[in-house]
Design an enzyme around this catalytic site. Structure first.
Site, PDB file in Angstrom:
ATOM      1  N   PRO A 204       0.822  -1.218   0.000  1.00  0.00           N
ATOM      2  CA  PRO A 204       0.000   0.000   0.000  1.00  0.00           C
ATOM      3  C   PRO A 204       0.858   1.273   0.000  1.00  0.00           C
ATOM      4  CG  PRO A 204      -0.883  -1.593   1.565  1.00  0.00           C
ATOM      5  CD  PRO A 204       0.424  -2.157   1.073  1.00  0.00           C
ATOM      6  N   GLU A 224      -2.987  -3.508  -6.983  1.00  0.00           N
ATOM      7  CA  GLU A 224      -3.181  -4.772  -6.251  1.00  0.00           C
ATOM      8  C   GLU A 224      -2.269  -4.705  -5.036  1.00  0.00           C
ATOM      9  OE1 GLU A 224      -5.161  -7.402  -6.984  1.00  0.00           O
ATOM     10  OE2 GLU A 224      -5.948  -6.696  -8.893  1.00  0.00           O
TER      11      GLU A 224
HETATM   12  N1  LIG Z   1      -2.814  -7.720  -4.052  1.00  0.00           N
HETATM   13  C1  LIG Z   1      -1.957  -8.542  -4.617  1.00  0.00           C
HETATM   14  O1  LIG Z   1      -2.258  -9.214  -5.598  1.00  0.00           O
HETATM   15  C2  LIG Z   1      -0.564  -8.672  -4.070  1.00  0.00           C
HETATM   16  C3  LIG Z   1       0.218  -9.740  -4.507  1.00  0.00           C
HETATM   17  C4  LIG Z   1       1.515  -9.847  -4.009  1.00  0.00           C
HETATM   18  C5  LIG Z   1       2.006  -8.943  -3.118  1.00  0.00           C
HETATM   19  N2  LIG Z   1       1.209  -7.927  -2.697  1.00  0.00           N
HETATM   20  C6  LIG Z   1       1.724  -6.990  -1.707  1.00  0.00           C
HETATM   21  O2  LIG Z   1       3.035  -6.590  -2.090  1.00  0.00           O
HETATM   22  C7  LIG Z   1       3.832  -6.346  -0.940  1.00  0.00           C
HETATM   23  C8  LIG Z   1       5.120  -7.144  -1.015  1.00  0.00           C
HETATM   24  O3  LIG Z   1       5.781  -6.991  -2.222  1.00  0.00           O
HETATM   25  P1  LIG Z   1       7.034  -5.990  -2.408  1.00  0.00           P
HETATM   26  O4  LIG Z   1       7.824  -5.952  -1.145  1.00  0.00           O
HETATM   27  O5  LIG Z   1       7.709  -6.388  -3.661  1.00  0.00           O
HETATM   28  O6  LIG Z   1       6.261  -4.624  -2.590  1.00  0.00           O
HETATM   29  P2  LIG Z   1       6.865  -3.166  -2.900  1.00  0.00           P
HETATM   30  O7  LIG Z   1       5.699  -2.261  -2.900  1.00  0.00           O
HETATM   31  O8  LIG Z   1       8.009  -2.857  -2.026  1.00  0.00           O
HETATM   32  O9  LIG Z   1       7.472  -3.297  -4.386  1.00  0.00           O
HETATM   33  C9  LIG Z   1       6.670  -3.602  -5.504  1.00  0.00           C
HETATM   34  C10 LIG Z   1       7.326  -3.054  -6.759  1.00  0.00           C
HETATM   35  O10 LIG Z   1       7.443  -1.629  -6.639  1.00  0.00           O
HETATM   36  C11 LIG Z   1       8.776  -1.214  -6.895  1.00  0.00           C
HETATM   37  N3  LIG Z   1       9.084  -0.084  -6.007  1.00  0.00           N
HETATM   38  C12 LIG Z   1       9.619  -0.137  -4.765  1.00  0.00           C
HETATM   39  N4  LIG Z   1       9.760   1.113  -4.256  1.00  0.00           N
HETATM   40  C13 LIG Z   1       9.300   1.962  -5.206  1.00  0.00           C
HETATM   41  C14 LIG Z   1       9.180   3.383  -5.282  1.00  0.00           C
HETATM   42  N5  LIG Z   1       9.542   4.173  -4.280  1.00  0.00           N
HETATM   43  N6  LIG Z   1       8.664   3.916  -6.400  1.00  0.00           N
HETATM   44  C15 LIG Z   1       8.263   3.136  -7.425  1.00  0.00           C
HETATM   45  N7  LIG Z   1       8.368   1.787  -7.415  1.00  0.00           N
HETATM   46  C16 LIG Z   1       8.868   1.199  -6.317  1.00  0.00           C
HETATM   47  C17 LIG Z   1       9.637  -2.421  -6.598  1.00  0.00           C
HETATM   48  O11 LIG Z   1      10.843  -2.337  -7.326  1.00  0.00           O
HETATM   49  C18 LIG Z   1       8.741  -3.580  -7.021  1.00  0.00           C
HETATM   50  O12 LIG Z   1       8.885  -3.856  -8.407  1.00  0.00           O
HETATM   51  C19 LIG Z   1       2.962  -6.743   0.237  1.00  0.00           C
HETATM   52  O13 LIG Z   1       2.355  -5.603   0.786  1.00  0.00           O
HETATM   53  C20 LIG Z   1       1.922  -7.655  -0.390  1.00  0.00           C
HETATM   54  O14 LIG Z   1       0.729  -7.767   0.344  1.00  0.00           O
HETATM   55  C21 LIG Z   1      -0.049  -7.757  -3.163  1.00  0.00           C
END
Ligand SMILES: NC(=O)c1ccc[n+]([C@@H]2O[C@H](COP(=O)([O-])OP(=O)(O)OC[C@H]3O[C@@H](n4cnc5c(N)ncnc54)[C@H](O)[C@@H]3O)[C@@H](O)[C@H]2O)c1
Length: 481
Positions: A204, A224
């Protein structure tokens, strides 16, 4: 395909990224009319074939990134993508068909329909926890809807990214699909471009960053996201069945699942039996001791040191604030191993009750009055998933009707992800929009309204507003309004 289909983190810069975007933009304008159903299905077939050819590579990559068991990779990374392709191919004709919009008396004499059209050049940003599934799954919907796409996989699972690049290079030309690797800075560079749609899966917190960037270009988004997904075990639950489903949903992928049961509320009358059952189930599936759990190939690992430290600190914080560790708590940094951990006597000031756990920790909270549990859930952000276990339908129904969440699982966990006819998504803090099947197709489509004049008399209401026209307008407002 000999053209370069990826830019490695080391070499990517704003110029490369802009060039990749512009190439897709130019191709998209030319392709638009020709990218019919047959052409889209052909691309989906190429993707399915490439995924199948690279199955062993995907399995090896996920093992290298976080020791994910091969069977879990097949079930949760490969199968969902292949199922999405199969389902999409089967229904694409009906999804693409223009839908007639019936005329009302007010628009008498006209003919209209709604026509789904490709949004254009789309950006798919994926997380690390299901790296292949959450990169290629949305891609299926993007292509089905006639778009091109740039995929930005997570930098935390580099081996999976390599496999995704190989699959994409084998299946597509880079003016249709391209992978751009990189960290947050690359992601931000991509987000500054005027994409036609952004499909983001992640936390989020970053979802807010994505939405803010999208607002600058008025780009539509599907978000998502994640958060804490509560589970309620009612007084008349089938305890064994509940334990079996919760242990699987929680500890598969080492708890690193967006829809994993985050914490459990269990009715006091059955709490002791439930805890015994959960312990027994962990023992049966993963082994009774940390040594056995470390040795089994069926137990995944935490993805990296930062997350390992985060998970270990969550346990230590709970312990320091008076929680009782019912089972587990052991950790081994050399393997990024954290034993399946059950915690009771938790309080709201503990970090485990504040942040998404995303690890193999299960807080168990006893309750007497389910109304108080419902009030507590409603006081927090809306969850991505909510699970209820009870034999009584009315017990589940009251939870469903009195709470808001992306999805509800009754007497099951996690598997709703695999239902191709259900929308998969959150609500507010847990997400905006939905994925999968027709919902995914719609996420990547613009629903264009097309209206045609046939025998309309609307022109009789046009100015100049003579006495006759004024009377006619009054009749229209009175009779049809
Ligand atoms: N709803 C769904 O379908 C679903 C599925 C899997 C994971 N998730 C959620 O994802 C999270 C875990 O995954 P994560 O640690 O990879 O998430 P994250 O939000 O840290 O990263 C997701 C993506 O965003 C990019 N990112 C990171 N920081 C950024 C920034 N400042 N600006 C732009 N892009 C940026 C990352 O490189 C990565 O590709 C958990 O909160 C989980 O619940 C949701």
């Amino acid at each position: 395909m000999n053209q370069v289909a990826s830019i490695s983190t080391g070499t990517s810069n704003a110029g490369d990224i802009r060039a990749a975007f512009d190439a897709q933009l130019r191709a998209q304008l030319v392709r638009r009319a020709d990218f019919d159903r047959k052409a889209r299905v052909a691309q989906l077939d190429r993707l399915a074939a490439a995924v199948k050819r690279n199955q062993d590579k995907i399995i090896a990559a996920c093992a290298a990134d976080f020791r994910k068991p091969a069977e879990e990779v097949k079930l949760t990374e490969i199968f969902p993508v292949l199922q999405e392709i199969r389902h999409t191919k089967h229904y694409l004709k009906s999804w693409m068909r223009p839908k007639r919009a019936r005329a009302t008396l007010g628009v008498f004499g006209t003919k209209a329909h709604v026509r789904p059209e490709a949004k254009g050049v789309c950006l798919i940003i994926a997380p690390w926890n299901y790296p292949v599934n959450l990169s290629l799954g949305p891609l299926v919907s993007a292509i089905a809807a006639g778009n091109s796409a740039i995929i930005k996989p997570s930098e935390m699972t580099p081996n999976a990214s390599r496999a995704i690049i190989d699959i994409v290079e084998e299946a597509f030309t880079p003016d249709l699909v391209k992978v751009i690797e990189g960290d947050a800075s690359v992601s931000q560079e991509l987000l500054s471009l005027p994409f036609d749609h952004i499909f983001f899966t992640g936390s989020p917190a970053i979802g807010k960053v994505v939405m803010e960037a999208a607002a600058k270009n008025l780009t539509s988004v599907t978000l998502e996201l994640g958060g804490k997904s509560p589970t309620i075990v009612g007084p008349n639950a089938n305890i064994k069945k509940a334990a079996r489903n919760i242990v699987w949903g929680k500890f598969a992928n080492n708890g690193q699942t967006c829809i994993a049961p985050d914490h459990v509320y269990v009715h006091r009358d059955i709490a002791a039996a439930f805890k015994d059952s959960i312990r027994a189930e962990i023992g049966r599936v993963y082994g009774k001791t940390p040594e056995a759990q470390k040795a089994t190939p069926d137990y995944c690992r935490i993805v990296n040191e930062r997350h390992f430290d985060r998970v270990r600190n969550l346990i230590e914080d709970a312990r320091a604030k008076g929680a009782s560790i019912l089972q587990g708590g052991q950790a081994d940094a050399s393997q990024k191993f954290v034993a399946p951990t059950l915690i009771s006597e938790v309080s709201d000031d503990m970090e485990i009750m504040r942040e998404e756990l995303f690890g193999p920790i299960l807080p168990i909270i006893e309750y007497v009055d389910v109304d108080k549990v419902i009030d507590k859930i409603n006081a927090g952000p809306k969850p991505l998933a909510l699970y209820v276990f009870d034999k009584s339908k009315s017990f589940a129904d009251q939870v469903i009707s009195r709470t808001s969440s992306g999805a509800v699982g009754v007497n099951l966990t996690v598997v709703h992800f695999l239902h191709p006819n259900l929308p998969f998504g959150g609500v507010n803090n847990s997400g905006i929009g939905a994925a999968h099947g027709e919902y995914g197709f719609k996420a990547f489509s613009h629903e264009k309204a097309v209206m045609e004049e046939k025998h309309s008399i609307t022109h009789m209401l046009f100015p100049p507003y003579t006495g006759f026209v004024r009377r006619l307008i009054n009749i229209v407002v009175r009779v049809l309004g």
